[in-house]
Design a protein around this motif. Structure first.
Motif, PDB file in Angstrom:
ATOM      1  N   UNK A   1      10.659 -48.003   7.318  1.00  0.00           N
ATOM      2  CA  UNK A   1      11.785 -48.331   8.199  1.00  0.00           C
ATOM      3  C   UNK A   1      11.963 -49.829   8.391  1.00  0.00           C
ATOM      4  N   UNK A   2      10.865 -50.531   8.672  1.00  0.00           N
ATOM      5  CA  UNK A   2      10.949 -51.944   9.046  1.00  0.00           C
ATOM      6  C   UNK A   2      10.345 -52.903   8.029  1.00  0.00           C
ATOM      7  N   UNK A   3       9.696 -52.368   6.990  1.00  0.00           N
ATOM      8  CA  UNK A   3       9.047 -53.234   6.007  1.00  0.00           C
ATOM      9  C   UNK A   3       7.833 -53.948   6.570  1.00  0.00           C
ATOM     10  N   UNK A   4       7.257 -53.406   7.627  1.00  0.00           N
ATOM     11  CA  UNK A   4       6.122 -54.056   8.289  1.00  0.00           C
ATOM     12  C   UNK A   4       4.925 -53.109   8.295  1.00  0.00           C
ATOM     13  N   UNK A   5       3.757 -53.700   8.517  1.00  0.00           N
ATOM     14  CA  UNK A   5       2.532 -52.910   8.624  1.00  0.00           C
ATOM     15  C   UNK A   5       1.959 -53.082  10.014  1.00  0.00           C
ATOM     16  N   UNK A   6       1.671 -51.963  10.657  1.00  0.00           N
ATOM     17  CA  UNK A   6       1.068 -51.992  11.992  1.00  0.00           C
ATOM     18  C   UNK A   6      -0.436 -52.151  11.837  1.00  0.00           C
ATOM     19  N   UNK A   7      -0.919 -53.378  11.911  1.00  0.00           N
ATOM     20  CA  UNK A   7      -2.365 -53.567  11.786  1.00  0.00           C
ATOM     21  C   UNK A   7      -2.975 -53.597  13.176  1.00  0.00           C
ATOM     22  N   UNK A   8      -4.281 -53.504  13.217  1.00  0.00           N
ATOM     23  CA  UNK A   8      -4.954 -53.549  14.509  1.00  0.00           C
ATOM     24  C   UNK A   8      -5.354 -52.177  14.976  1.00  0.00           C
ATOM     25  N   UNK A   9      -5.286 -51.972  16.270  1.00  0.00           N
ATOM     26  CA  UNK A   9      -5.785 -50.720  16.852  1.00  0.00           C
ATOM     27  C   UNK A   9      -4.934 -49.521  16.475  1.00  0.00           C
ATOM     28  N   UNK A  10      -5.625 -48.408  16.319  1.00  0.00           N
ATOM     29  CA  UNK A  10      -4.978 -47.129  16.029  1.00  0.00           C
ATOM     30  C   UNK A  10      -4.432 -46.559  17.333  1.00  0.00           C
ATOM     31  N   UNK A  11      -3.145 -46.266  17.353  1.00  0.00           N
ATOM     32  CA  UNK A  11      -2.528 -45.651  18.522  1.00  0.00           C
ATOM     33  C   UNK A  11      -1.937 -44.324  18.076  1.00  0.00           C
ATOM     34  N   UNK A  12      -2.467 -43.241  18.600  1.00  0.00           N
ATOM     35  CA  UNK A  12      -2.037 -41.906  18.186  1.00  0.00           C
ATOM     36  C   UNK A  12      -0.632 -41.601  18.694  1.00  0.00           C
ATOM     37  N   UNK A  13       0.156 -40.973  17.835  1.00  0.00           N
ATOM     38  CA  UNK A  13       1.469 -40.502  18.246  1.00  0.00           C
ATOM     39  C   UNK A  13       1.269 -39.327  19.205  1.00  0.00           C
ATOM     40  N   UNK A  14       2.013 -39.341  20.284  1.00  0.00           N
ATOM     41  CA  UNK A  14       1.936 -38.252  21.257  1.00  0.00           C
ATOM     42  C   UNK A  14       3.115 -37.322  20.996  1.00  0.00           C
ATOM     43  N   UNK A  15       2.818 -36.101  20.582  1.00  0.00           N
ATOM     44  CA  UNK A  15       3.883 -35.135  20.315  1.00  0.00           C
ATOM     45  C   UNK A  15       4.637 -35.463  19.045  1.00  0.00           C
ATOM     46  N   UNK A  16       5.856 -35.981  19.220  1.00  0.00           N
ATOM     47  CA  UNK A  16       6.717 -36.223  18.062  1.00  0.00           C
ATOM     48  C   UNK A  16       7.665 -37.385  18.357  1.00  0.00           C
ATOM     49  N   UNK A  17       7.987 -38.158  17.334  1.00  0.00           N
ATOM     50  CA  UNK A  17       8.871 -39.312  17.454  1.00  0.00           C
ATOM     51  C   UNK A  17       9.746 -39.315  16.197  1.00  0.00           C
ATOM     52  N   UNK A  18      10.864 -40.029  16.220  1.00  0.00           N
ATOM     53  CA  UNK A  18      11.657 -40.094  14.990  1.00  0.00           C
ATOM     54  C   UNK A  18      12.335 -41.448  14.837  1.00  0.00           C
ATOM     55  N   UNK A  19      12.691 -41.744  13.598  1.00  0.00           N
ATOM     56  CA  UNK A  19      13.413 -42.966  13.237  1.00  0.00           C
ATOM     57  C   UNK A  19      14.486 -42.585  12.225  1.00  0.00           C
ATOM     58  N   UNK A  20      15.572 -43.359  12.214  1.00  0.00           N
ATOM     59  CA  UNK A  20      16.641 -43.175  11.234  1.00  0.00           C
ATOM     60  C   UNK A  20      16.650 -44.354  10.269  1.00  0.00           C
ATOM     61  N   UNK A  21      16.989 -44.084   9.028  1.00  0.00           N
ATOM     62  CA  UNK A  21      17.200 -45.155   8.061  1.00  0.00           C
ATOM     63  C   UNK A  21      18.230 -44.678   7.052  1.00  0.00           C
TER      64      UNK A  21
END
Length: 191
Positions: free
Chosen positions: A18-38
């Motif tokens: 979606x953003x061309x980026x990498x989320x480095x660092x701490x692991x944050x668990x997704x709670x339930x469900x999330x969505x993105x459009x592209x």
């Protein structure tokens, strides 16, 4: 939808696409469900993808099952450094066959390919499992971007073709497309 055990990199995979980026660092668990459009261009046509990122933890499974039946495509991820996440793929596929539409597009992805020094699952084993279930397979890296866009574009091409297919017209071959693109990218670049 992105599916797989907790920690396999689903959110990072989606963020890379979606953003061309990498989320480095701490692991944050997704709670339930999330969505993105592209919006992506597929053969000169704009296709809007709505991508659902699911929690991998067992306690959210009943929530995510409700979304399976409406999904047109499922990207099933495991972590190449985690044998357990790979071993759990069969259970995920059983759930998919139980809750999803019969003709849902499924793609198996071995994520974190940039961590090959810590590899616990051979590429051949991922490819073999994918063949067994008749689904396309790629190794990917949310960190480097390797094959991330290819995975989404292959699925988008398949979905676009299904929506526009006329009787007697040849079907788009997602397996062939993925294999041809893998060969093309490996000859010329890492990502």
């Amino acid at each position: 939808m992105l599916l797989g055990d907790s920690g396999v990199g689903k959110t990072c995979f989606l963020t890379r696409f979606k953003d061309g980026a990498f989320l480095s660092g701490m692991f944050i668990a997704t709670v339930g469900i999330d969505f993105r459009n592209k919006v992506v261009a597929v053969d000169g046509v704009k296709v809007k993808l709505q991508i659902w990122d699911t929690a991998g933890q067992e306690r959210f499974r009943s929530v995510t099952h409700a979304y399976y039946r409406d999904a047109q495509a499922l990207l099933l991820l495991y972590d190449i450094t985690s044998k357990l996440s790979f071993d759990n793929i069969r259970a995920w596929l059983t759930e998919i066959h139980e809750y999803a539409q019969r003709d849902v597009v499924i793609m198996l992805l071995g994520n974190k390919a940039d961590m090959s020094g810590e590899r616990a699952v051979r590429m051949e084993d991922g490819a073999s499992l994918a063949r067994e279930y008749g689904v396309p397979f790629l190794e990917t890296s949310a960190k480097t971007g390797m094959n991330v866009e290819l995975a989404f574009l292959a699925v988008a091409k398949e979905l676009k073709q299904r929506a526009a297919q006329r009787p007697g017209e040849p079907r788009f071959q997602i397996h062939r497309y993925v294999e041809s693109q893998k060969k093309r990218s490996s000859c010329c670049a890492l990502a």
